[in-house]
Write a protein that holds these residues in place. Structure first.
Motif, mmCIF file in Angstrom:
data_model
loop_
_atom_site.group_PDB
_atom_site.id
_atom_site.type_symbol
_atom_site.label_atom_id
_atom_site.label_comp_id
_atom_site.label_asym_id
_atom_site.label_seq_id
_atom_site.Cartn_x
_atom_site.Cartn_y
_atom_site.Cartn_z
ATOM 1 N N ASP A 135 -2.067 4.866 -14.470
ATOM 2 C CA ASP A 135 -1.669 3.566 -13.939
ATOM 3 C C ASP A 135 -1.537 3.686 -12.423
ATOM 4 O OD1 ASP A 135 -1.237 2.189 -16.533
ATOM 5 O OD2 ASP A 135 0.305 3.717 -16.769
ATOM 6 N N THR A 136 -1.700 2.568 -11.742
ATOM 7 C CA THR A 136 -1.771 2.567 -10.277
ATOM 8 C C THR A 136 -0.545 1.900 -9.666
ATOM 9 O OG1 THR A 136 -4.183 2.457 -10.385
ATOM 10 C CG2 THR A 136 -3.162 1.847 -8.311
ATOM 11 N N LEU A 137 0.059 2.581 -8.694
ATOM 12 C CA LEU A 137 1.144 2.015 -7.883
ATOM 13 C C LEU A 137 0.642 1.966 -6.446
ATOM 14 C CD1 LEU A 137 4.107 1.093 -7.481
ATOM 15 C CD2 LEU A 137 4.717 3.505 -7.202
ATOM 16 N N ILE A 138 0.445 0.758 -5.918
ATOM 17 C CA ILE A 138 -0.070 0.577 -4.566
ATOM 18 C C ILE A 138 1.103 0.327 -3.622
ATOM 19 C CG2 ILE A 138 -1.561 -0.822 -3.084
ATOM 20 C CD1 ILE A 138 -3.075 -1.614 -5.667
ATOM 21 N N ILE A 139 1.236 1.168 -2.608
ATOM 22 C CA ILE A 139 2.288 0.990 -1.606
ATOM 23 C C ILE A 139 1.612 0.561 -0.315
ATOM 24 C CG2 ILE A 139 4.185 2.077 -0.369
ATOM 25 C CD1 ILE A 139 4.574 3.944 -2.716
ATOM 26 N N LEU A 140 1.770 -0.715 0.024
ATOM 27 C CA LEU A 140 0.997 -1.382 1.070
ATOM 28 C C LEU A 140 1.858 -1.664 2.297
ATOM 29 C CD1 LEU A 140 -1.622 -3.205 1.822
ATOM 30 C CD2 LEU A 140 -0.272 -5.084 0.834
ATOM 31 N N ARG A 141 1.316 -1.369 3.483
ATOM 32 C CA ARG A 141 1.965 -1.822 4.712
ATOM 33 C C ARG A 141 1.517 -3.252 4.984
ATOM 34 N NH1 ARG A 141 1.334 0.327 11.021
ATOM 35 N NH2 ARG A 141 2.869 -1.144 11.870
ATOM 36 N N HIS A 142 2.470 -4.116 5.367
ATOM 37 C CA HIS A 142 2.110 -5.503 5.670
ATOM 38 C C HIS A 142 1.013 -5.539 6.733
ATOM 39 C CE1 HIS A 142 4.103 -5.577 9.621
ATOM 40 N NE2 HIS A 142 5.119 -4.947 9.065
ATOM 41 N N THR A 143 0.255 -6.625 6.754
ATOM 42 C CA THR A 143 -0.827 -6.767 7.723
ATOM 43 C C THR A 143 -0.249 -7.046 9.113
ATOM 44 O OG1 THR A 143 -1.091 -9.107 7.109
ATOM 45 C CG2 THR A 143 -2.481 -7.498 5.963
ATOM 46 N N LEU A 175 -8.388 -5.402 -2.791
ATOM 47 C CA LEU A 175 -7.586 -4.784 -3.850
ATOM 48 C C LEU A 175 -7.984 -5.244 -5.253
ATOM 49 C CD1 LEU A 175 -4.062 -4.923 -2.157
ATOM 50 C CD2 LEU A 175 -5.630 -2.981 -2.271
ATOM 51 N N GLU A 176 -8.977 -6.120 -5.352
ATOM 52 C CA GLU A 176 -9.404 -6.626 -6.658
ATOM 53 C C GLU A 176 -9.729 -5.526 -7.667
ATOM 54 O OE1 GLU A 176 -12.755 -9.679 -8.585
ATOM 55 O OE2 GLU A 176 -12.883 -9.062 -6.486
ATOM 56 N N PRO A 177 -10.373 -4.426 -7.274
ATOM 57 C CA PRO A 177 -10.730 -3.412 -8.271
ATOM 58 C C PRO A 177 -9.545 -2.811 -9.017
ATOM 59 C CG PRO A 177 -11.989 -3.076 -6.264
ATOM 60 C CD PRO A 177 -10.953 -4.107 -5.951
ATOM 61 N N PHE A 178 -8.329 -2.908 -8.470
ATOM 62 C CA PHE A 178 -7.185 -2.252 -9.098
ATOM 63 C C PHE A 178 -6.476 -3.099 -10.154
ATOM 64 C CE2 PHE A 178 -7.468 -0.036 -4.935
ATOM 65 C CZ PHE A 178 -7.777 1.213 -5.427
ATOM 66 N N ALA A 179 -6.906 -4.324 -10.364
ATOM 67 C CA ALA A 179 -6.373 -5.175 -11.432
ATOM 68 C C ALA A 179 -4.838 -5.181 -11.444
ATOM 69 C CB ALA A 179 -6.911 -4.712 -12.790
ATOM 70 N N ILE A 180 -4.257 -5.632 -10.337
ATOM 71 C CA ILE A 180 -2.797 -5.614 -10.164
ATOM 72 C C ILE A 180 -2.117 -6.540 -11.164
ATOM 73 C CG2 ILE A 180 -0.939 -6.191 -8.536
ATOM 74 C CD1 ILE A 180 -3.017 -5.458 -6.295
ATOM 75 N N ASP A 181 -1.034 -6.038 -11.787
ATOM 76 C CA ASP A 181 -0.264 -6.806 -12.774
ATOM 77 C C ASP A 181 1.012 -7.410 -12.195
ATOM 78 O OD1 ASP A 181 -1.945 -6.096 -15.058
ATOM 79 O OD2 ASP A 181 -1.090 -4.092 -14.894
ATOM 80 N N ILE A 274 -2.367 4.774 -2.588
ATOM 81 C CA ILE A 274 -2.629 4.476 -3.988
ATOM 82 C C ILE A 274 -2.077 5.639 -4.808
ATOM 83 C CG2 ILE A 274 -4.333 3.760 -5.683
ATOM 84 C CD1 ILE A 274 -4.203 1.939 -3.225
ATOM 85 N N VAL A 275 -1.013 5.385 -5.534
ATOM 86 C CA VAL A 275 -0.312 6.419 -6.303
ATOM 87 C C VAL A 275 -0.751 6.319 -7.763
ATOM 88 C CG1 VAL A 275 1.949 7.320 -6.970
ATOM 89 C CG2 VAL A 275 1.656 6.206 -4.733
ATOM 90 N N HIS A 276 -1.237 7.422 -8.306
ATOM 91 C CA HIS A 276 -1.724 7.443 -9.692
ATOM 92 C C HIS A 276 -0.703 8.166 -10.566
ATOM 93 C CE1 HIS A 276 -5.534 6.074 -8.063
ATOM 94 N NE2 HIS A 276 -5.446 7.033 -7.168
ATOM 95 N N ARG A 277 -0.375 7.562 -11.699
ATOM 96 C CA ARG A 277 0.675 8.131 -12.525
ATOM 97 C C ARG A 277 0.336 8.034 -14.010
ATOM 98 N NH1 ARG A 277 1.639 2.883 -11.603
ATOM 99 N NH2 ARG A 277 3.333 1.797 -12.667
ATOM 100 N N VAL A 278 0.891 8.964 -14.758
ATOM 101 C CA VAL A 278 0.743 9.004 -16.211
ATOM 102 C C VAL A 278 2.142 9.010 -16.810
ATOM 103 C CG1 VAL A 278 -0.103 10.311 -18.193
ATOM 104 C CG2 VAL A 278 -1.424 10.293 -16.066
#
Length: 292
Positions: A135-143, A175-181, A274-278
């Motif tokens: 699963d993906t955890l995205i940590i984004l800096r504001h624009t 960010l579309e490829p990451f299918a954010i929930d 982009i943080v990947h976790r199981v």
């Protein structure tokens, strides 16, 4: 150097067995992973997502960056970056197109045997050497925001500048490829403005979190770490938007020992980790730039 990007498309069967997709290109009579040249103004990730859809008709959820390969093509050096991309079993129907006439779903050992090119086999082996279902955890800096010196009101109300608003729109495709929930953001205006277009495009509500803003961070830096640690347990694709002073501390606070010493370069506006976790355990970390 020719710049290109691609994806290793995979799925799980009803028996929970992994299958990898190889495509057949009649022009070259080869079996390969979906990939193509990066177009002007396009990031490598956007290229990989586009090429996967164009060559298979399948939209998948991207996860880890698998690495890159280099080889000679028509007398030029070519470099291809690959991502892992998972699709659901009921969304894996291939669509024939001008470039590709066949797609086969293969067990990993059969995919390794059938792949025509060593470079594709290298990416398959990279995929098999790592956890598959992450699963993906995205940590984004504001624009990009207005400079502090150009703002006379409270810093919490400081807005994006024109470039920042444009970048916020770019994040939809970026960010579309990451299918954010789910989307969580600092309650400062510049962060809320950053993720508003993305939340609207995905039909998601954003949750404003004071623990992610700069004032709270200065008072108690560990609150952002506690928040991220709680979120990383959820088996969903989640985005957190925060500030440059907050992000390095938050990220280091949730990384395991193996990744603690990774060089955490400063994020530019609109860039992300982009943080990947199981199941809550972090197994990988990628850097994603909004620039191509």
């Amino acid at each position: 150097m020719i710049r290109a990007a691609g994806a290793l498309l995979w799925r799980e069967t009803n028996e929970r067995e992994v299958e990898i997709a190889l495509i057949h290109r009649p022009k070259y009579d080869d079996w390969t992973l979906p990939k193509g040249k990066i177009e002007e103004g396009e990031t490598a990730l956007q290229c990989a997502y586009r090429e996967l859809f164009e060559e298979t008709g399948i939209k998948a959820s991207f996860t880890r960056q698998l690495g890159s390969v280099e080889y000679e093509e028509s007398g030029q050096r070519k470099r291809v970056i690959f991502w892992a991309a998972r699709c659901a079993l009921d969304a894996s129907t291939f669509v024939v197109n001008e470039e590709v006439d066949q797609l086969e779903w293969l067990a990993p050992e059969n995919a390794l045997a059938q792949a025509t090119h060593d470079s594709d086999r290298q990416m398959i082996e990279s995929f098999l050497s790592q956890p598959h279902h992450t699963d993906t955890l995205i940590i984004l800096r504001h624009t990009k925001a207005l400079e502090r010196g150009d703002w006379d009101e409270e810093d919490s109300q400081r807005t994006l500048d024109e470039i920042g608003f444009d970048q916020a729109q770019l994040l939809i495709k970026h960010l579309e490829p990451f299918a954010i929930d789910e989307i969580y953001t600092s309650n400062y205006v510049r962060c809320v403005q950053t993720v508003t277009p993305l939340s609207h495009s995905r039909g998601l509500n954003m949750t404003q979190v004071p623990s992610l803003n700069e004032e709270t961070f200065n008072e108690d830096p560990l609150r952002s770490v506690s928040f991220a640690n709680a979120l990383k347990q959820d088996e969903k694709n989640i985005l957190i938007c925060s500030h440059n002073p907050v992000i390095p501390t938050m990220l280091r606070g949730i990384l395991n020992t193996k990744l603690k010493n990774k060089d955490l370069i400063k994020l530019e506006p609109g860039d992300a980790w982009i943080v990947h976790r199981v199941r809550g355990e972090i197994v990988g970390l990628d850097y994603l730039s909004i620039k191509n």
